[in-house]
Scaffold this motif. Structure first.
Motif, PDB file in Angstrom:
ATOM      1  N   ASP B 450       0.850  -1.180   0.000  1.00  0.00           N
ATOM      2  CA  ASP B 450       0.000   0.000   0.000  1.00  0.00           C
ATOM      3  C   ASP B 450       0.888   1.232   0.000  1.00  0.00           C
ATOM      4  O   ASP B 450       1.640   1.451   0.940  1.00  0.00           O
ATOM      5  N   LEU B 451       0.748   1.966  -1.035  1.00  0.00           N
ATOM      6  CA  LEU B 451       1.455   3.241  -1.028  1.00  0.00           C
ATOM      7  C   LEU B 451       0.513   4.276  -0.468  1.00  0.00           C
ATOM      8  O   LEU B 451      -0.676   4.282  -0.793  1.00  0.00           O
ATOM      9  N   ASP B 452       1.016   5.082   0.337  1.00  0.00           N
ATOM     10  CA  ASP B 452       0.149   6.106   0.900  1.00  0.00           C
ATOM     11  C   ASP B 452       0.829   7.454   0.832  1.00  0.00           C
ATOM     12  O   ASP B 452       2.044   7.560   0.876  1.00  0.00           O
ATOM     13  N   PHE B 453      -0.021   8.422   0.767  1.00  0.00           N
ATOM     14  CA  PHE B 453       0.485   9.796   0.803  1.00  0.00           C
ATOM     15  C   PHE B 453       0.791  10.114   2.234  1.00  0.00           C
ATOM     16  O   PHE B 453      -0.087  10.129   3.080  1.00  0.00           O
ATOM     17  N   SER B 454       2.011  10.281   2.508  1.00  0.00           N
ATOM     18  CA  SER B 454       2.378  10.613   3.872  1.00  0.00           C
ATOM     19  C   SER B 454       1.874  12.011   4.183  1.00  0.00           C
ATOM     20  O   SER B 454       1.642  12.814   3.294  1.00  0.00           O
ATOM     21  N   ILE B 455       1.706  12.215   5.447  1.00  0.00           N
ATOM     22  CA  ILE B 455       1.375  13.578   5.835  1.00  0.00           C
ATOM     23  C   ILE B 455       2.574  14.456   5.535  1.00  0.00           C
ATOM     24  O   ILE B 455       3.694  13.966   5.397  1.00  0.00           O
ATOM     25  N   THR B 456       2.310  15.688   5.459  1.00  0.00           N
ATOM     26  CA  THR B 456       3.400  16.597   5.124  1.00  0.00           C
ATOM     27  C   THR B 456       4.363  16.691   6.288  1.00  0.00           C
ATOM     28  O   THR B 456       3.978  17.034   7.403  1.00  0.00           O
ATOM     29  N   PHE B 457       5.612  16.325   6.022  1.00  0.00           N
ATOM     30  CA  PHE B 457       6.616  16.447   7.072  1.00  0.00           C
ATOM     31  C   PHE B 457       7.134  17.869   7.074  1.00  0.00           C
ATOM     32  O   PHE B 457       7.537  18.380   6.032  1.00  0.00           O
ATOM     33  N   SER B 458       7.107  18.428   8.199  1.00  0.00           N
ATOM     34  CA  SER B 458       7.680  19.757   8.282  1.00  0.00           C
ATOM     35  C   SER B 458       9.162  19.615   8.543  1.00  0.00           C
ATOM     36  O   SER B 458       9.581  19.116   9.576  1.00  0.00           O
ATOM     37  N   LEU B 459       9.957  19.974   7.583  1.00  0.00           N
ATOM     38  CA  LEU B 459      11.396  19.799   7.735  1.00  0.00           C
ATOM     39  C   LEU B 459      12.022  20.956   8.475  1.00  0.00           C
ATOM     40  O   LEU B 459      12.996  20.800   9.184  1.00  0.00           O
TER      41      LEU B 459
END
Lengths: 121, 1009
Positions: B450-459
């Motif tokens: 399952d590929l999923d859109f990760s939540i946006t990582f705040s770098l």
């Protein structure tokens, strides 16, 4: 390559899993080492960031994250007091793939290094 | 040609790949011509392509030779070629149409190229070159076309000829050949000329190239013009041909004349060709020489450089082409078409060459060694050139520049073998396979993953630094100061303000008024509650306060009343009593005191205003209850309207006394031999309340009674006297005992009681810490809730065996008990024998044992009263029932003085004045009150009042010895039951200086006498 679906290595061995903490440590060390006392110089920064990325990548490669594709991104900018926001989005398998992020800030520049480990099935 | 090889080529090569390769090796393929290429393509790099060409040529020659040897075959071949030609002609037409289309396409491509140029200039450059190349090809094809045209012309001629005479095909063919050869020669000459020109202009190559491009374009444009022109020219040519034909006809004639002629002609032709060839070769050799010279000279370098440049460019174009393969598919097709064209042309050329070769083969047979050398030289030169070109090339798959291409084209047909890149093809295939596999694999894997859109990582989230921090960062380092400068523009004003002061109004009051002790606008409610709470809390205190207050108020009111009354009375009975300075009457007109006489009056020794009156039951029975009970009233002298406390006892009270110190309890001895105690502090609620009319009376019964409890140790005869015993340690007089000391002592004191039989019993008064309302089992005789009780301490029989003479007068009886004020262990008991016994509690022998009368040692006279001097002198007065009055000293048994009252009536009471030491009061049964003042007269009383209208039965003297607020008086109980209090006059109250002296002198006299 076998065609049988069951023979795929879907999950990495735990030993070889991309560990964000370890990667972070490496990155921190490298950033500290390379950037301590460095002043922002717009002419040197591109090469410096590239070399940093390479250094980190090599270090991570040596760390034994097997079957991982490593993507290292280094962003450097001058510290002038402006606010900076940086974010990343990934389409990946969150079970296997991960990322590590490290930041270095001194009074003339900031540097963000992000390493993404994408498992190569 | 090589149909087999062609087939094999098509077998081994897939069309797509081939296209690519053909495109890649356009020039090569053209140059290679019909050479075997497939297998050796990889090796070709190492091999000498020219040699291959040579070999092939030789082969051709061999073949030609064989053809010559078999003329029929040759003919056949000739036929075939003709057929081919016809076929080709048709093809060509279609191809021309195609070409036109292609041209249009090319234009389109041009446009596309322009677009691309915009995108990428470099690319564009390559493309231009490509286009140039195509144009070159076009030009080549044009050339071919020209050839074709000529050929067609010849064909037409031939057809015409055949129409005219088809007699000798061979001859015509030969003629044709001739013609063609001639044409060829012409062409070649032209070419060589062009070549030479080119050679000359080699240095201006690039410029030329551009120029030529332009020319070419023009040519393209003029193509159709040319065609038209061509037609026009044709007529002229026809003319010329006719001329030629006439010549030919001559020749034909000669041929007809003999084969030899033909042979000769052929020979001639051959010669001609040879010459041509020679010419060509020489020109070529010259060129090569020139080139060689060039090589040696600087020009050569330039040449090389240009070539190299071109090659590099070509290389790039190739790459470009590869990258843009897909989008250039049309191109490729076009190229293919061209290619085919070229092949065809080549075929034609080949054929021609074959023919030529035929000749040359023939020639070769008779070729001189010199000629061979020449050929060899030429080949070497070509080889060298080729090699040079090859070395210059980095890759074999490079299209040559237009110049070299042309050179190669016109110089020697196929020079290099076409290089087909198998590696890349294989790679492509492999990569395709891999891609396919990977695709499959990814499909399979994607099913599992399952590929999923990760939540946006705040770098990174670096907040902007605020101004002050920035300022500090820049300027806040050492050795800098912050200064604040302000001009008037931004006239900032600052003010500092503390919080507003909270103000509330509050008040407080002590002691609290009404409900609240404190209050305010806001907290009034609270404080009110608080205060009320406090009020309830302090209710007991309030009640005590109120009690005392009411007492005070009552006293004040009573005083007012009493004063007015007394004043009135004084006015009414002016000289009632000579000693009186005023009087008041206790209100004894109470229902329960009705018709009762007063048997006893007693003042407290500490609280001098307090007195008690004992009212024994009356002889007549009254309607009220408590007939048989003795009533004792405790009065406050200043509050005469009603008694403070009302005490009841069932048996007759013979004697009574207050507790020492404060008036807290009342002790009484009864006729039945019991001693009873009333605790005055007991709450009224626990007692019997009698409501008479509107008034409520609290009647108190004794708190403790020794009636039955202490029968073993108690009195068996009526108790005649009770006296509190003060501690021996107290040296001071009773009068000096302050309330404070009394309080500190508490209730712990002893009480002595004496019965008629002379039994002196000492009781300890004990106050219990807590009352028991349910009644006590151990403390019998104690009233429920009572707190005071008597403990039997000791009993002493005071009566001794008396002498016989005394005994004869009857049984001895004790009547009065007094303690020596200075030493409470000494007691004095008045008896019925006229004697006063003296003894101590501890049974010690003391002298004198008896105090007797001066005249009668012993006679039956009752000692009715006994009173010590309150002034501290050891003197006491004894009153007897026979009317005698004695003044005794403690030390002596004989009296100091002895008086006998006038009428001899029994003396009821004798009491010293509390304020004047030398004054005492005597009341006798005849209701006479005698006042003695020893300072004035020690023989007769100074004042004798006889109160006759209401006989006085009991008298009690009171007084306050203290200097301030000094008063003294006497309470008189009348026969009617009223109690009258008379204040003494000032003369009787205020002590004079002589008082003590007199007393002292009297006392002194005693000792002296």
């Amino acid at each position: 390559m076998e065609t049988d679906a069951s023979s795929y290595l879907i999950r990495p061995n735990y030993k070889h899993k991309f560990k964000a903490g370890v990667a972070k440590e490496y990155m921190r060390d490298i950033l500290r080492e390379e950037l301590s006392g460095v002043q922002y110089n717009p002419e040197e920064i591109p090469t410096l960031s590239r070399s940093l990325a390479d250094t980190i990548k090599n270090k991570l490669k040596a760390a034994g994250f097997e079957r991982y594709k490593l993507i290292v991104q280094v962003v450097m900018g001058e510290q002038r007091g402006e606010g900076v926001k940086m974010a990343a989005r990934c389409l990946w398998d969150a079970d296997t793939d991960s990322y590590a992020q490290e930041m270095y800030v001194n009074d003339s520049l900031f540097c963000v290094a992000a390493a993404f480990g994408v498992y190569y099935y | 040609m090589h149909p087999i090889k062609k087939i094999s080529k098509e077998d081994t090569w897939r069309s797509d790949d081939l296209k690519v390769h053909i495109q890649g090796h356009n020039e090569e393929s053209r140059r290679k011509g019909r050479s075997k290429r497939d297998e050796e393509s990889l090796d070709r790099q190492h091999r000498d392509p020219d040699r291959d060409a040579r070999r092939e040529k030789e082969k051709h020659r061999d073949r030609e030779g064989s053809k010559h040897r078999e003329p029929e075959k040759d003919r056949h071949l000739e036929n075939r070629t003709q057929e081919d030609r016809e076929h080709r002609y048709k093809e060509k037409r279609t191809e021309r149409e195609k070409r036109d289309e292609d041209k249009e396409r090319e234009e389109k491509k041009h446009n596309r190229g322009e677009k691309e140029r915009r995108r990428d200039r470099e690319k564009e450059r390559y493309k231009e070159q490509d286009i140039e190349m195509y144009k070159q090809q076009d030009r080549d094809t044009e050339r071919v076309k020209e050839k074709d045209r000529e050929r067609r012309r010849t064909e037409r001629d031939r057809e015409r000829r055949s129409e005219r005479d088809k007699r000798n095909e061979e001859k015509t063919e030969i003629k044709d050949l001739d013609e063609r050869v001639r044409d060829k020669e012409r062409e070649r000459e032209e070419r060589t000329e062009r070549h030479k020109a080119r050679e000359n202009d080699h240095r201006q190559h690039k410029y030329e190239e551009k120029h030529r491009d332009g020319e070419r374009r023009e040519r393209h444009r003029d193509k159709e013009h040319k065609e038209r022109e061509h037609r026009r020219d044709r007529e002229d040519k026809e003319w010329r041909r006719r001329d030629k034909e006439s010549n030919e006809a001559d020749r034909r004639h000669s041929q007809e004349a003999g084969i030899k002629d033909g042979e000769k002609a052929s020979e001639r032709e051959e010669r001609h060709i040879r010459q041509d060839k020679r010419h060509r070769e020489t020109s070529e050799s010259k060129r090569h020489d020139g080139e060689r010279k060039h090589k040696e000279s600087s020009g050569h370098e330039q040449n090389e450089r240009t070539i190299r440049d071109k090659e590099v460019e070509n290389h790039k174009t190739e790459e470009d082409k590869k990258s843009s393969k897909d989008c250039h598919n049309d191109y490729e097709e076009d190229f293919e078409d061209y290619e085919e064209d070229f092949e065809d042309v080549d075929d034609d050329e080949e054929e021609e060459k074959e023919i030529i070769h035929d000749d040359t083969v023939k020639e070769d047979t008779e070729l001189s060694p010199r000629r061979r050398e020449e050929i060899e030289a030429i080949r070497r030169a070509m080889d060298e050139e080729n090699e040079r070109i090859y070395f210059a090339r980095s890759k074999p798959t490079i299209t040559e520049s237009s110049v070299t291409e042309r050179e190669s084209l016109f110089n020697s047909g196929p020079k290099h073998g076409k290089i087909i890149d198998f590696v890349s093809a294989k790679q492509r295939e492999i990569s395709l396979k891999l891609a396919h596999k990977q695709k499959k694999r990814s499909e399979e894997l994607l099913r599992l993953i399952d590929l999923d859109f990760s939540i946006t990582f705040s770098l990174l989230d670096l907040p902007p630094v605020n101004e002050y921090d920035m300022y500090i960062k820049n300027f806040g380092t050492a050795n800098t100061k912050q200064a604040y400068v302000q001009c008037n523009e931004d006239n900032t004003d600052r003010d500092i303000q503390t919080e507003e002061v909270d103000m509330t109004e509050k008040w407080t009051q002590h002691p609290p008024e009404s409900k609240a002790a404190c209050g305010g606008s806001e907290v009034s409610q609270e404080t009110a509650d608080e205060s009320t709470a406090r009020m309830t809390f302090d209710s007991q205190r309030l009640t005590t306060f109120l009690r005392s207050a009411t007492q005070v108020m009552a006293v004040l009111i009573e005083e007012n009343n009493a004063q007015s009354n007394s004043l009135r009375r004084l006015r009414s009975q002016t000289d009632a009593l000579s000693f009186s300075d005023g009087s008041l009457q206790l209100n004894t007109r109470l229902p329960f005191l009705h018709s009762r006489q007063v048997s006893l009056l007693q003042f407290s020794q500490v609280q001098r205003q307090t007195l008690l009156s004992v009212h024994p039951p009356a002889s007549k029975t009254s309607a009220v209850r408590m007939d048989n009970e003795t009533v004792i009233c405790v009065w406050n002298m200043w509050e005469p309207s009603r008694p403070q406390k009302i005490l009841l006892n069932e048996s007759e009270v013979k004697c009574c006394c207050f507790s020492p110190g404060r008036v807290t309890s009342v002790f009484a001895g009864t006729a039945v031999g019991s001693v009873v105690v009333w605790d005055l502090r007991e709450h009224s609620g626990t007692h019997y309340n009698l409501v008479v009319g509107t008034e409520e009376w609290t009647l108190r019964f004794p708190t403790f009674s020794t009636d039955c409890v202490l029968s073993g140790v108690g009195h068996l005869s009526p108790v005649v006297s009770v006296e509190p015993v003060l501690a021996t340690a107290e040296k001071s007089l009773k009068s000096f005992i302050t309330t404070d000391i009394e309080e500190s002592l508490g209730m712990s004191f002893q009480l002595a009681s004496l019965d008629e039989n002379g039994l002196l019993t000492l009781w300890v008064v004990v106050e219990l810490p807590k009352g028991n309302y349910s009644g006590s089992q151990t403390n019998l005789g104690l009233r429920p809730g009572g707190k005071v009780k008597l403990l039997h301490s000791s009993s002493t029989q005071t009566t001794e065996r008396l002498s016989q003479d005394i005994m004869t007068y009857g049984p001895p009886a004790s009547l009065q008990l007094k303690f020596l004020p200075s030493d409470s262990s000494h007691y004095f008991i008045g008896t019925n024998m006229g004697l006063v016994r003296h003894g101590t509690r501890h049974s010690l022998k003391v002298l004198p044992k008896y105090y007797r009368s001066q005249f009668h040692s012993c006679r039956p006279v009752e000692v009715t009263t006994l009173d010590f001097s309150p002034s501290g002198e050891p003197l006491f007065l004894v009153g007897c029932s026979d009317g005698t009055l004695r003044l005794h000293s403690v030390l002596k048994d004989d009296p100091l003085m002895e008086w006998t009252c006038s009428d001899g009536s029994p003396i009821l009471s004798v009491q010293w004045s509390l304020t004047r030491p030398a004054v005492f009061f005597v009341l006798d049964a005849a209701s006479n009150l005698h006042i003695w003042d020893l300072t004035l007269n020690d023989y007769v009383p100074v004042i004798t009042e006889n109160i006759q209208n209401d006989r006085v039965t009991v008298m009690a003297v009171f007084g306050e010895p203290a200097k301030q607020n000094r008063f003294s008086g006497v309470a008189l109980a009348k026969q009617s039951g009223t109690v009258e209090i008379q204040y003494f006059t000032r003369s009787l109250t205020v002590p004079g200086d002589s008082d003590k002296e007199k007393l002292h002198s009297v006392w002194q006299d005693l000792f002296l006498t």
